[in-house]
Motif scaffolding. Structure first.
Motif, PDB file in Angstrom:
ATOM      1  N   MET C   1       0.937  -1.126   0.135  1.00  0.00           N
ATOM      2  CA  MET C   1      -0.014   0.178  -0.175  1.00  0.00           C
ATOM      3  C   MET C   1       0.924   1.091  -0.123  1.00  0.00           C
ATOM      4  O   MET C   1       0.575   2.225   0.657  1.00  0.00           O
ATOM      5  CB  MET C   1      -0.846  -0.081   1.410  1.00  0.00           C
ATOM      6  N   ASN C   2       2.056   1.024  -0.654  1.00  0.00           N
ATOM      7  CA  ASN C   2       3.050   2.360  -0.474  1.00  0.00           C
ATOM      8  C   ASN C   2       3.108   2.850  -1.977  1.00  0.00           C
ATOM      9  O   ASN C   2       4.104   3.127  -2.477  1.00  0.00           O
ATOM     10  CB  ASN C   2       4.092   1.955  -0.067  1.00  0.00           C
ATOM     11  N   ALA C   3       1.946   2.842  -2.531  1.00  0.00           N
ATOM     12  CA  ALA C   3       2.122   3.547  -3.959  1.00  0.00           C
ATOM     13  C   ALA C   3       2.610   4.707  -3.897  1.00  0.00           C
ATOM     14  O   ALA C   3       2.183   5.770  -3.028  1.00  0.00           O
ATOM     15  CB  ALA C   3       0.669   3.804  -4.606  1.00  0.00           C
ATOM     16  N   PRO C   4       3.845   5.214  -4.564  1.00  0.00           N
ATOM     17  CA  PRO C   4       4.376   6.207  -4.584  1.00  0.00           C
ATOM     18  C   PRO C   4       3.442   7.624  -4.939  1.00  0.00           C
ATOM     19  O   PRO C   4       3.052   7.553  -6.127  1.00  0.00           O
ATOM     20  CB  PRO C   4       5.760   6.145  -5.409  1.00  0.00           C
ATOM     21  N   ASN C   5       3.079   8.175  -4.245  1.00  0.00           N
ATOM     22  CA  ASN C   5       2.025   9.385  -4.649  1.00  0.00           C
ATOM     23  C   ASN C   5       2.727  10.714  -4.053  1.00  0.00           C
ATOM     24  O   ASN C   5       3.069  10.668  -2.809  1.00  0.00           O
ATOM     25  CB  ASN C   5       0.799   8.939  -3.792  1.00  0.00           C
ATOM     26  N   SER C   6       2.943  11.376  -4.937  1.00  0.00           N
ATOM     27  CA  SER C   6       3.724  12.705  -4.654  1.00  0.00           C
ATOM     28  C   SER C   6       3.084  13.555  -3.708  1.00  0.00           C
ATOM     29  O   SER C   6       3.605  14.291  -2.832  1.00  0.00           O
ATOM     30  CB  SER C   6       4.072  13.518  -5.991  1.00  0.00           C
ATOM     31  N   ALA C   7       1.473  13.545  -3.818  1.00  0.00           N
ATOM     32  CA  ALA C   7       0.947  14.460  -2.976  1.00  0.00           C
ATOM     33  C   ALA C   7       0.979  13.996  -1.594  1.00  0.00           C
ATOM     34  O   ALA C   7       0.954  12.789  -1.346  1.00  0.00           O
ATOM     35  CB  ALA C   7      -0.571  14.472  -3.479  1.00  0.00           C
ATOM     36  N   PHE C   8       0.926  15.108  -0.809  1.00  0.00           N
ATOM     37  CA  PHE C   8       0.886  14.726   0.849  1.00  0.00           C
ATOM     38  C   PHE C   8      -0.558  14.236   1.203  1.00  0.00           C
ATOM     39  O   PHE C   8      -0.678  13.327   1.780  1.00  0.00           O
ATOM     40  CB  PHE C   8       1.475  16.151   1.303  1.00  0.00           C
ATOM     41  N   LEU C   9      -1.514  15.091   0.724  1.00  0.00           N
ATOM     42  CA  LEU C   9      -2.797  14.941   0.868  1.00  0.00           C
ATOM     43  C   LEU C   9      -3.536  15.002  -0.548  1.00  0.00           C
ATOM     44  O   LEU C   9      -3.080  15.835  -1.357  1.00  0.00           O
ATOM     45  CB  LEU C   9      -3.360  15.847   1.862  1.00  0.00           C
ATOM     46  N   SER C  10      -4.164  13.976  -0.933  1.00  0.00           N
ATOM     47  CA  SER C  10      -4.910  14.164  -2.096  1.00  0.00           C
ATOM     48  C   SER C  10      -6.177  13.446  -2.082  1.00  0.00           C
ATOM     49  O   SER C  10      -6.702  12.641  -1.260  1.00  0.00           O
ATOM     50  CB  SER C  10      -4.149  13.294  -3.065  1.00  0.00           C
ATOM     51  N   VAL C  11      -7.239  14.365  -2.409  1.00  0.00           N
ATOM     52  CA  VAL C  11      -8.629  14.157  -2.233  1.00  0.00           C
ATOM     53  C   VAL C  11      -9.244  13.817  -3.540  1.00  0.00           C
ATOM     54  O   VAL C  11      -8.712  14.596  -4.489  1.00  0.00           O
ATOM     55  CB  VAL C  11      -9.536  15.240  -1.748  1.00  0.00           C
ATOM     56  N   ASN C  12      -9.663  12.395  -3.885  1.00  0.00           N
ATOM     57  CA  ASN C  12     -10.041  11.865  -5.038  1.00  0.00           C
ATOM     58  C   ASN C  12     -11.424  11.949  -5.151  1.00  0.00           C
ATOM     59  O   ASN C  12     -11.914  11.088  -5.009  1.00  0.00           O
ATOM     60  CB  ASN C  12      -9.302  10.824  -5.315  1.00  0.00           C
ATOM     61  N   VAL C  28     -15.093  16.235  -5.908  1.00  0.00           N
ATOM     62  CA  VAL C  28     -14.153  17.217  -5.431  1.00  0.00           C
ATOM     63  C   VAL C  28     -12.800  16.414  -5.518  1.00  0.00           C
ATOM     64  O   VAL C  28     -12.684  15.464  -4.906  1.00  0.00           O
ATOM     65  CB  VAL C  28     -14.661  18.046  -4.146  1.00  0.00           C
ATOM     66  N   SER C  29     -11.916  16.954  -6.179  1.00  0.00           N
ATOM     67  CA  SER C  29     -10.582  16.350  -6.126  1.00  0.00           C
ATOM     68  C   SER C  29      -9.637  17.648  -5.747  1.00  0.00           C
ATOM     69  O   SER C  29      -9.835  18.855  -6.500  1.00  0.00           O
ATOM     70  CB  SER C  29     -10.159  15.832  -7.376  1.00  0.00           C
ATOM     71  N   LEU C  30      -8.588  17.382  -5.055  1.00  0.00           N
ATOM     72  CA  LEU C  30      -7.702  18.348  -4.969  1.00  0.00           C
ATOM     73  C   LEU C  30      -6.408  17.997  -4.191  1.00  0.00           C
ATOM     74  O   LEU C  30      -6.591  16.602  -3.778  1.00  0.00           O
ATOM     75  CB  LEU C  30      -8.124  19.575  -3.863  1.00  0.00           C
ATOM     76  N   SER C  31      -5.202  18.295  -4.066  1.00  0.00           N
ATOM     77  CA  SER C  31      -4.257  17.803  -3.526  1.00  0.00           C
ATOM     78  C   SER C  31      -3.282  18.997  -2.741  1.00  0.00           C
ATOM     79  O   SER C  31      -3.256  19.938  -3.367  1.00  0.00           O
ATOM     80  CB  SER C  31      -3.229  17.255  -4.510  1.00  0.00           C
ATOM     81  N   VAL C  32      -2.592  18.567  -1.809  1.00  0.00           N
ATOM     82  CA  VAL C  32      -1.798  19.578  -1.173  1.00  0.00           C
ATOM     83  C   VAL C  32      -0.470  18.979  -1.076  1.00  0.00           C
ATOM     84  O   VAL C  32      -0.174  17.821  -0.852  1.00  0.00           O
ATOM     85  CB  VAL C  32      -2.370  19.743   0.356  1.00  0.00           C
ATOM     86  N   GLN C  33       0.672  19.400  -1.713  1.00  0.00           N
ATOM     87  CA  GLN C  33       1.926  18.961  -1.568  1.00  0.00           C
ATOM     88  C   GLN C  33       2.488  19.362  -0.283  1.00  0.00           C
ATOM     89  O   GLN C  33       2.265  20.344   0.401  1.00  0.00           O
ATOM     90  CB  GLN C  33       2.883  19.874  -2.713  1.00  0.00           C
ATOM     91  N   LYS C  68     -18.493   8.565  -2.035  1.00  0.00           N
ATOM     92  CA  LYS C  68     -17.816   8.234  -3.407  1.00  0.00           C
ATOM     93  C   LYS C  68     -16.273   8.710  -3.031  1.00  0.00           C
ATOM     94  O   LYS C  68     -16.241   9.876  -2.498  1.00  0.00           O
ATOM     95  CB  LYS C  68     -18.302   8.650  -4.728  1.00  0.00           C
ATOM     96  N   GLY C  69     -15.228   8.350  -3.910  1.00  0.00           N
ATOM     97  CA  GLY C  69     -14.216   9.059  -3.781  1.00  0.00           C
ATOM     98  C   GLY C  69     -13.123   8.365  -2.440  1.00  0.00           C
ATOM     99  O   GLY C  69     -13.904   7.654  -1.653  1.00  0.00           O
ATOM    100  N   SER C  70     -12.063   9.177  -2.555  1.00  0.00           N
ATOM    101  CA  SER C  70     -11.062   8.697  -1.631  1.00  0.00           C
ATOM    102  C   SER C  70     -10.144   9.916  -1.265  1.00  0.00           C
ATOM    103  O   SER C  70     -10.219  10.740  -1.572  1.00  0.00           O
ATOM    104  CB  SER C  70     -10.276   7.333  -1.791  1.00  0.00           C
ATOM    105  N   VAL C  71      -9.923   9.696   0.190  1.00  0.00           N
ATOM    106  CA  VAL C  71      -8.872  10.475   0.738  1.00  0.00           C
ATOM    107  C   VAL C  71      -7.663   9.806   1.186  1.00  0.00           C
ATOM    108  O   VAL C  71      -7.732   8.795   1.810  1.00  0.00           O
ATOM    109  CB  VAL C  71      -9.346  11.582   2.129  1.00  0.00           C
ATOM    110  N   GLU C  72      -6.581  10.388   0.593  1.00  0.00           N
ATOM    111  CA  GLU C  72      -5.168   9.673   0.906  1.00  0.00           C
ATOM    112  C   GLU C  72      -4.385  10.820   1.564  1.00  0.00           C
ATOM    113  O   GLU C  72      -4.183  11.891   1.381  1.00  0.00           O
ATOM    114  CB  GLU C  72      -4.606   9.175  -0.179  1.00  0.00           C
ATOM    115  N   TYR C  73      -3.770  10.334   2.767  1.00  0.00           N
ATOM    116  CA  TYR C  73      -2.813  11.095   3.236  1.00  0.00           C
ATOM    117  C   TYR C  73      -1.484  10.496   3.269  1.00  0.00           C
ATOM    118  O   TYR C  73      -1.412   9.383   4.066  1.00  0.00           O
ATOM    119  CB  TYR C  73      -3.293  11.622   4.705  1.00  0.00           C
ATOM    120  N   LYS C  74      -0.451  10.927   2.860  1.00  0.00           N
ATOM    121  CA  LYS C  74       0.827  10.395   2.892  1.00  0.00           C
ATOM    122  C   LYS C  74       0.584   8.662   2.238  1.00  0.00           C
ATOM    123  O   LYS C  74       1.141   7.988   2.659  1.00  0.00           O
ATOM    124  CB  LYS C  74       1.451  10.170   4.084  1.00  0.00           C
ATOM    125  N   GLY C  75      -0.344   8.750   1.470  1.00  0.00           N
ATOM    126  CA  GLY C  75      -0.444   7.421   0.582  1.00  0.00           C
ATOM    127  C   GLY C  75      -1.309   6.387   1.154  1.00  0.00           C
ATOM    128  O   GLY C  75      -1.418   5.505   0.744  1.00  0.00           O
TER     129      GLY C  75
END
Ligand SMILES: Nc1ncnc2c1ncn2[C@@H]1O[C@H](COP(=O)(O)OP(=O)(O)OP(=O)(O)O)[C@@H](O)[C@H]1O
Ligand SMILES: Nc1ncnc2c1ncn2[C@@H]1O[C@H](COP(=O)(O)OP(=O)(O)OP(=O)(O)O)[C@@H](O)[C@H]1O
Ligand SMILES: [Mg+2]
Ligand SMILES: [Mg+2]
Lengths: 358, 273, 271, 415, 309
Positions: C1-12, C28-33, C68-75
């Motif tokens: 589960m460590n897909a390299p995701n450049s975003a720090f936080l990503s809302v998909n 809503v999608s957005l990301s925070v570096q 729907k959608g997902s929220v990822e924080y640090k991957g």
């Protein structure tokens, strides 16, 4: 789209101030009342009338009263049983002590007496609020329990402290059979529900709700807390008092103070919370839930047990009843914390959207 | 209108006329235990003006409004309303005298619809008694309709027709502020106290709000007391400004005077303005 | 589960429904570096607060659901975590409308902010001092019950309380609301300060577009439950539409609030 | 349906009074099972159904309404409150009520209370005998003059019933009656017993039910009031009342409704043999024969005998209606031979009812807790009719006037 | 004189017992803003568990060691209370974060029903006894000083002491520790508490556990006094005036309130009761609480009710 309100436009504010602004609602409720008045007497048997429908109606009326105070005005009370008792005993005394006192008038006067005490016990609400008030209202409850048990005058010096009423007659109508009693209660309930609805959609109802939601702000826009709170206590106690008179006169026929004990107060409060605070409809839902569910469980569980081939003991049934009843309360509150009435309106909203989600 | 000639300082601006002093606050002091919220504050409010109160956080602005409409009772000082001293004052009496307000932390009636919220503002003007209301007979119904019409005017004015029937609890913050204003307006007040009506709004919404405030002032001649932290707004739309700091008055005058007052700059504005 | 995701936080592509029926966010999608400041802009009711709640998992209490959608924080997918877990991972929200603990004093409020910290008393005291330095006003009111402090003081308290947790990502909901102009600047300076010195990332929902864009690196504009525009803060600040509707600047610079036309048509990106 | 005589049973197996309600109900059911095991009432099998009232009046009324529709011909409410409510309904529905050892005392007057049967005894009987028994310990009731008797009672119609009679007796003999009500359910009695400690009454009458009884005994122990000076009504004289107090209750006496704990009686042996040993027992086996178990058992027996008596007139081997059972109960005649034959030797004395006397007997004994079990400690008493009768007539007449009921005439009675 | 003192003492000791039940209310309210109507049911279940476990252990082990049976009983009951707390949090409270007081109150009522039903199903509805070896007989003291002496009930006295210790400890816990602070924060605002990372779930389990243990102590004491049976739930009703008199949020308030109510109701019953027919103690307690509230709406020690715009 079963529940379709498109195409229903209101052309005047009068139309928009109707009790039911949506035609389906209106016809549904009118139909329900008509069915209750005409259909039910043909369908139900004596048991249903005496053990289910009459108590349901009377307690719904009382719950309505409690809802005006708790749901609309935000003053939690645990003294409703006391006001039922005051209504019942006052009506009883009017009947016994005044010759030729008409039944309906005695009941209304019972309500008036309850309203008077309602105002008296409402005075603390001007200072005390929330749960503190709720517990404080228990003072009224226990005081009344005690007074009706101990002061002989109220019970016309009956040795055991239990009183009973003679024949019921209103406007030349002798109310004898369960159907008649049921109809008598139904008339009261419909009429009072209408009154309640009117009040809640008028200025006084808005004053109550304003006090409930934010009393300081209410005061700032010119609502007198004293008037709003005490009027809520008075009106609510009036309703509860009349319900008390019905409970004693029509449902029980003979009663002792325990008929209006603190358990009753709790029961009424549950009805309001489960049914939906601040909803007329909710009072009915709540009363139905609390009156009918235990009876239903009590009969359904042995049947269920029979299906799977176990005989459940009476105690087992009762315990299961406790558990299921409690679980259902929890379940419904989790599904919808604002009570069955809100659940109902959400269901309606979904129907409105149906078959398209959102 | 009353004689506006007694040199209302800001009368020139916007070309509107100001009347006499309607509310005169003299030496008001308010303490909460050890906290001195207001210390010896005097200023007045004239009819039809837009009077701003500004100051850093905790300066006592909201407390001042609370004093004006009777929520707080100052330990010292006098309040003259139309030349007469106001004695013991409860909020609902202030409401009767025609003082309405909005709140900093929105104080709407959460369980009621927008329409009902605004209708409560009409309460003081509704005369039918409880029995008439319960029976919903002619008079009560007509009264209800008549006031409803008034309220609809306000709804139109504030452009919130589409949310009329929504419960206010579910509204976004900005709209709640607007409903709050509507409720106060429904009282048809003589003095309208606004506590940070534009907090949490973006520029466009602020512009709308300003327009409402100015329209109220123009159309109804309502006196407005405004607390606001957005200096652009304050300087643009107010006629006179009082500045408070730590419960003390440090400035009072037209926006221009205040803007250039060194005390005010130090305590509140900073050099950016 | 460590897909390299450049975003720090990503809302998909999240969708949020309140009360089972009210659809508020419509994808809503957005990301925070990491180490950036991202502004979330938009009018009243656009769904900014809802988006933040969806990230911090505070929706449950409002009877809202991410459908729907997902929220990822640090991957890591974080939808199933409790708010407390998120705070432990360094995601703290400052709620709109302050939400101080009314019965607790200002100082107690601040200290509850450090609840999840395990780095010892001294470190907490240190942060406390830092917060007091940021907001001296709080220090003078440290022993008052929060409910009795002014609106602005409560706002400072709420921000300070979040800082007490030593967060990695702060979700700031309308931090400037109700604050005096000087303090607003200060708050944003603090944000900038923390951002540069301690690499704290910020996602801030803000109505004060002007200031927000000045301090942010990146911005999203929301309307009606959707992201309608995104871009580097600098670009947004110079965009004509943004200028007119969010910054109140038209061709000839800022107009006086007094001279606003009564009837305007506003351009909508979507409706 | 098949020809079965249907017996509804209002019970409370949960709630505050469950500990007392359970054995009563078990006895009741076991007896009905015994009747069936013995072939029914003259061949008519018995069917029965329980309904939980929780000792609450409205639940009781609901049970009544539900079960009466199933062909109930006699009800035993087992609660004074429910009795009051049903007294209004029974005449309409034409179903008799048996209230063995409780209910309204004036309902003994069958010419007014046509449908009520307070068989074996009312609270006025109990109060009367209690005074006789206390009087006897001083060598006669006349020596009660100047003595002080305190009544500690459950503050409800149940607890208040004996008061008029005690007041009457107090007037007659010149003793002092002190009234000490205890609020439902009776768990807080400190103040009551402090008063007793202060006033040191010569005797304490205990008119409690459920937890109130054991609490009283514990408080008596805690305040050092001699248990020997305490006398309970028959609802305060069973195992659950003293079990948890154990030795602390030693010496405490209570009235009995004729029977006490009767583990050695024939009927109990029958039940053990024909019901329990067949694996059909209702409750735990060691409870069979205990005081409240016996009370339930006897109550059931009275109902069954009412049906049997009715069959004598309306046809043996037939299912009786409510009206017919009423007649049977009114013409009950259980003489000693018959009782002995049924296995109640040593347990009961004869019961004979009539139109004017719906009680049928007023035999009472006293038993005493020895720390482990109840032991009889007195001879048989009977209530003094000279005291009782006028009071019953008075109260019944008042009720008749209120309700507009015509007292039944001799001819009507004879029907 | 001796009698007056006895009445006072009786009142004080009953008061302490009320405090013990009141404490359960206060704990949960203070730490979660929930007015827990199930407290009475918890007392019942705790006492039932204790009584039955010690009875069963006696039967199983064949021994009649009072000590061993009691220890097993207490451990068993403690486990039961933990399970209750965990279940309540997991299946009920967790789903009702941030709801209004009335809803939460109602839900505790549901919990009370479930507990009463389950308790009686598992443990039976007869009367059981708890014997922790408390002395039952009275002692007479100060016979030299006051005529007739002053009678003191040892059992009550020990119970009162125990209650006092418990309350003292809990006060310190709430006021002085960081967990205590967090709990108070939760009561103010569930959502805000979550937002700063206070794990509502864990805190609630803890609080309900503590309240469960308090209920257990109350259950043991009350149970050994009046037998373990359903009526134990009604003790809660007697503790309510204590809670509001002392203040819903104050642990010491529960103690002081208990003492005041205890003394007040006993004195009133003994000295006032006879004039009006007796049986007045219950309503007297409530009226007393009500009067205090008129002067201090938050109770004697409660946190001031915040009311501001
Ligand atoms: N608890 C709730 N229940 C139902 N609807 C809600 C709830 N909270 C928010 N909404 C709805 O969701 C929409 C978006 O609200 P949200 O608070 O996210 O907007 P916002 O962009 O933060 O606005 P503002 O700038 O005014 O704070 C609004 O239409 C609002 O009515
Ligand atoms: N009811 C009260 N009890 C105690 N202190 C109070 C109370 N009301 C206000 N205060 C204190 O008085 C001071 C002034 O508060 P006020 O709310 O008037 O400030 P303000 O100028 O409106 O600030 P802001 O711009 O932040 O809203 C503050 O320090 C506040 O803590
Ligand atoms: Mg302010
Ligand atoms: Mg928002």
């Amino acid at each position: 789209m079963i529940y379709r309100e498109n195409g229903q436009f209101k052309t005047s504010y009068l139309a928009d101030q109707q009790i039911f602004t949506i035609a389906q609602d209106k016809w549904f409720v009118l139909g329900l009342i008509a069915f209750a008045a005409i259909g039910v007497p043909f369908l139900a048997d004596e048991y249903l009338f005496r053990a289910v429908l009459i108590p349901f109606l009377v307690l719904a009326l009382a719950a309505l009263g409690v809802n005006l105070l708790v749901g609309y005005c935000g003053q939690i009370t645990l003294g409703a049983g006391a006001f039922m008792a005051i209504g019942a005993y006052a009506a009883y005394n009017f009947m016994v002590r005044v010759d030729g006192m008409p039944l309906v008038l005695a009941m209304l006067l019972g309500g008036v007496a309850a309203a008077g005490f309602g105002i008296l016990f409402g005075i603390p609400s001007l200072r005390v609020r929330g749960l503190y008030l709720a517990v404080a209202t228990l003072a009224a409850q226990f005081l009344c329990d005690w007074a009706f048990l101990r002061i002989g005058w109220f019970t016309n010096n009956s040795a055991s402290g239990s009183v009973s009423v003679a024949k019921l007659e209103a406007f030349g109508w002798v109310i004898n059979t369960p159907v008649e009693k049921y109809l008598f209660c139904l008339i009261f309930v419909v009429f009072f529900a209408l009154l309640a609805k009117n009040m809640t959609r008028a200025s006084i109802g808005r004053q109550w709700m304003a006090i409930r939601d934010m009393d300081v702000a209410a005061e700032v826009i010119g609502i007198r807390p004293m008037y709003a709170k005490l009027s809520a206590f008075a009106v609510s106690s009036f309703f509860i008092g009349v319900a008390g008179a019905l409970w004693g006169f029509v449902h029980l026929g003979s009663w002792e103070p325990a008929a209006f004990s603190v358990d009753r107060s709790f029961q009424l409060l549950f009805m309001v919370i489960i049914g939906g605070m601040g909803s007329i409809m909710g009072s009915f839902f709540g009363a139905a839930f609390i009156v009918i569910l235990p009876i239903f469980l009590n009969q359904f569980l042995p049947f269920l047990g029979g299906l799977v081939g176990v005989t459940v003991s009476t105690a087992g049934i009762s315990h299961a009843e406790f558990i299921i009843f409690g679980s259902l309360i929890i379940f419904f509150l989790i599904v919808e914390p604002h009570g069955l009435a809100r659940l109902w309106s959400i269901a309606k909203q979904k129907l409105r959207l149906w078959p398209f989600p959102h | 209108m009353t004689n506006a000639s007694n040199a209302a300082p800001a009368a020139a601006q916007g070309g509107r006329k100001f009347g006499d002093v309607i509310l005169d606050l003299q030496n008001i002091s308010l303490r909460f235990g050890g906290v001195k919220a207001l210390t010896d504050i005097s200023f007045n409010i004239r009819e039809h003006e837009v009077r701003a109160i500004i100051g850093p956080n905790g300066a006592g602005k909201s407390s001042m409004l609370n004093v004006i409409n009777g929520v707080y009772h100052p330990q010292e000082g006098k309040i003259m309303f139309r030349g007469q001293e106001r004695k013991k004052m409860e909020p609902h009496m202030a409401a009767k005298q025609g003082i309405a307000r909005t709140f900093q932390n929105i104080a709407l009636f959460k369980g009621m619809s927008v329409l009902d919220n605004i209708m409560t503002g009409r309460n003081l003007r509704m005369k039918c008694n409880l029995f008439q209301q319960a029976l919903w007979i002619g008079a009560a119904r007509n009264e209800e309709i008549a006031h409803r019409e008034k309220v609809e005017e306000i709804v139109d004015f504030l452009e919130i027709q589409h949310i009329r029937k929504t419960a206010v609890g579910a509204l976004p913050y900005g709209l709640q502020k607007r409903v709050d204003l509507g409720r106060a307006l429904a009282m048809e007040p003589e003095i309208l106290l606004l506590d940070e009506p534009m907090a949490g709004m973006n520029v466009e919404e602020k512009q709308d709000m300003c327009r409402f405030i100015l329209d109220i002032s123009d159309q109804f001649g309502t006196t407005i007391v405004l607390i606001e932290h957005d200096m652009g707004v304050v300087m643009d739309i107010s006629d006179r400004v009082v500045v408070l700091d730590y419960g003390k008055k440090i400035g009072d005058g037209t926006p221009d005077e205040v803007r250039n007052n060194q005390d005010v700059i130090n305590a509140y504005l900073g050099s950016g303005h | 589960m460590n897909a390299p995701n450049s975003a720090f936080l990503s809302v998909n592509n999240i969708e949020v429904i309140y009360n089972h029926v009210i659809l508020v966010l419509k994808g809503v999608s957005l990301s925070v570096q990491e180490g950036s400041i991202v502004a979330l802009l938009g009018g009243n009711g656009a769904g900014k607060t809802t988006t933040l709640r969806a990230v911090s998992n505070l929706l449950k209490g409002e009877r809202g659901d991410v459908t729907k959608g997902s929220v990822e924080y640090k991957g890591e997918r974080v939808e199933a975590l409790t708010p407390a877990d998120l705070v432990k991972r360094g995601v703290v929200q400052v709620m709109e409308g302050r939400h101080c603990f009314g019965h607790l004093t200002i100082e107690e409020n601040l200290r509850t902010g450090a609840y999840t910290r395990t780095d010892g008393k001294a470190a907490v005291e240190e942060t406390l001092e830092k917060v007091y330095n940021y907001f001296p006003r709080l220090k003078t009111r440290r022993n008052s019950q929060a409910a009795y402090t002014s609106g602005g003081e409560q706002q400072m308290c709420a921000i300070g309380r979040a800082l007490m947790a030593k967060p990695k990502l702060v979700l700031l909901d309308e931090p400037s609301m109700g604050l005096a102009p000087l303090i607003v600047e200060e708050v944003f300076e603090i944000v900038k300060d923390l951002n540069t010195k301690e690499r704290v990332s910020f996602l801030l929902a803000e109505q004060n577009t002007m200031v927000a864009l000045r301090y942010a690196d990146f911005g999203y504009i929301m309307e009606n439950g959707r992201i309608v525009m995104e871009g580097a803060a600098k670009d947004l600040a110079t965009n004509e539409d943004v200028k007119e509707f969010y910054l109140g600047l038209s061709g000839e610079g800022r107009k006086s609030f007094r001279d606003i036309k009564h009837y305007r048509r506003r351009k909508r990106w979507l409706s | 349906q098949a020809a079965e005589q249907y017996f509804p049973i209002l019970v409370y197996r949960t709630g505050a009074y469950a500990a007392n309600g359970n054995p009563w109900a078990n006895g009741y059911v076991d007896y009905l099972k015994l009747v069936n095991a013995k072939g029914g009432i003259n061949g008519v099998k018995v069917s029965f159904e329980e309904c939980e009232t929780g000792y609450a009046t409205d639940r009781g009324v609901e049970c009544y309404e539900r079960l009466k529709g199933k062909g109930a011909t006699v009800f035993q409410p087992l609660s004074t409150g429910i009795t009051f409510a049903l007294t209004e309904k029974a005449p309409v529905d034409k179903i008799p009520l048996i209230t063995a050892g409780y209910g309204r005392s004036e309902s003994q007057d069958g010419s007014v209370f046509t449908w009520n049967f307070p068989l074996l005894g009312t609270y006025w009987v109990a109060a009367d005998v209690a005074i006789q028994h206390i009087g006897k310990s001083y060598g006669g009731v006349d020596n009660l003059k100047g003595k002080k008797i305190a009544l500690v009672y459950h503050d409800s119609p149940f607890g208040k019933e004996p008061i008029p009679l005690l007041q009457e007796r107090a007037k007659m003999h010149g003793f002092d009656l002190q009234l000490l009500p205890v609020a439902h359910p009776g768990v807080e009695q400190k103040a009551t017993w402090l008063q007793i400690r202060r006033d040191r009454p010569d005797h304490v009458l205990l008119w409690g039910w459920g937890v109130m009884n054991s609490t009283s005994l514990k408080e008596a122990q805690a305040t050092g009031y001699p248990r020997e000076k305490m006398l309970g009504v028959w609802w305060a004289g069973a195992e659950p009342d003293v079990k948890d107090v154990g030795a602390g209750a030693k010496g405490y006496s209570a009235l009995t409704l004729q029977h006490g704990a009767e583990p050695n009686s024939k009927v109990v042996k029958d039940i053990l043999a024909m019901v329990h040993d067949k694996g059909q027992g209702t409750g735990p086996k060691d409870e069979v024969g205990s005081v409240l178990y016996m009370r339930g058992l006897i109550s059931a027996m009275l109902g069954v005998e009412g049906v049997a008596a009715a069959q004598e007139r309306y046809g043996k081997g037939k299912v009786m209606t409510g009206e017919q059972v009423r007649w049977g109960l009114e013409n009950l005649n259980l003489d000693q031979d018959k009782l002995d034959g049924m296995g109640f030797a040593g347990v009961m004395r004869p019961v004979q009812t009539s139109c004017t006397d719906h009680m049928g007997a007023s035999w009472v004994r006293v038993h005493t807790w020895d720390g482990n079990k109840w032991e009889f400690s007195s001879d048989w008493y009977q209530a003094d009719d000279k005291v009782l009768r006028p009071m019953v007539l008075d109260a019944a007449s008042k009720y008749a006037a209120e309700k507009n009921i015509q007292r039944r005439t001799a001819e009507q009675c004879a029907q | 004189m001796g009698f007056f003192i006895e009445t006072m003492l009786g009142g004080l000791m009953t008061g302490m017992l009320y405090s013990l039940v009141a404490l359960g209310f206060v704990l949960i309210f203070k730490a979660s803003g929930v007015f827990n109507f199930a407290q009475g049911a918890m007392v019942l279940v705790a006492a039932l568990a204790m009584a039955r476990f010690s009875e069963w252990s006696n039967a199983a082990l064949g021994g009649d060691s009072l000590f061993l049976a009691n220890v097993i009983g207490i451990i068993g009951a403690g486990i039961v209370m933990f399970v209750v707390a965990w279940t309540v949090e997991r299946f009920v409270l967790r789903k009702l974060v941030n709801q209004e007081g009335a809803t939460l109150l109602m839900v505790t009522l549901g919990i009370a029903y479930v507990l009463e039903g389950l308790g009686q199903t598992f443990f039976g509805s007869e009367i059981y006894s708890i014997n922790v070896g408390m002395p039952k007989d009275p002692v007479i003291m100060f016979e030299g000083l006051i005529e007739g002496g002053v009678m003191i009930n040892k059992e009550d006295f020990i119970a009162a002491l125990l209650a006092a210790v418990l309350v003292g400890g809990l006060t310190v816990f709430f006021q002085k520790t960081s967990v205590g602070r967090a709990l108070r924060a939760v009561a103010d605002d569930h959502q805000a508490a979550q937002s700063v990372g206070i794990p509502l779930n864990k805190t609630w389990v803890i609080v309900w556990c503590v309240a469960g243990l308090v209920a257990l102590v109350a259950g043991i004491i009350w149970g050994s006094k009046m037998g373990v049976q359903f009526s134990l739930v009604t003790v809660a009703l007697r503790a309510l005036p204590v809670v509001i008199l002392g203040g819903l949020t104050s642990v010491p308030g529960a103690i002081v309130g208990g003492l005041i109510i205890g003394v007040g109701e006993k004195l009133s019953e003994v000295y006032l009761g006879p004039y009006v027919g007796g049986g007045i103690e219950i309503w007297f307690a409530y009226v007393m609480a009500l009067i205090v509230l008129l002067f201090r709406p938050q109770g004697l020690f409660g946190e001031k009710i915040i009311n501001r715009v």
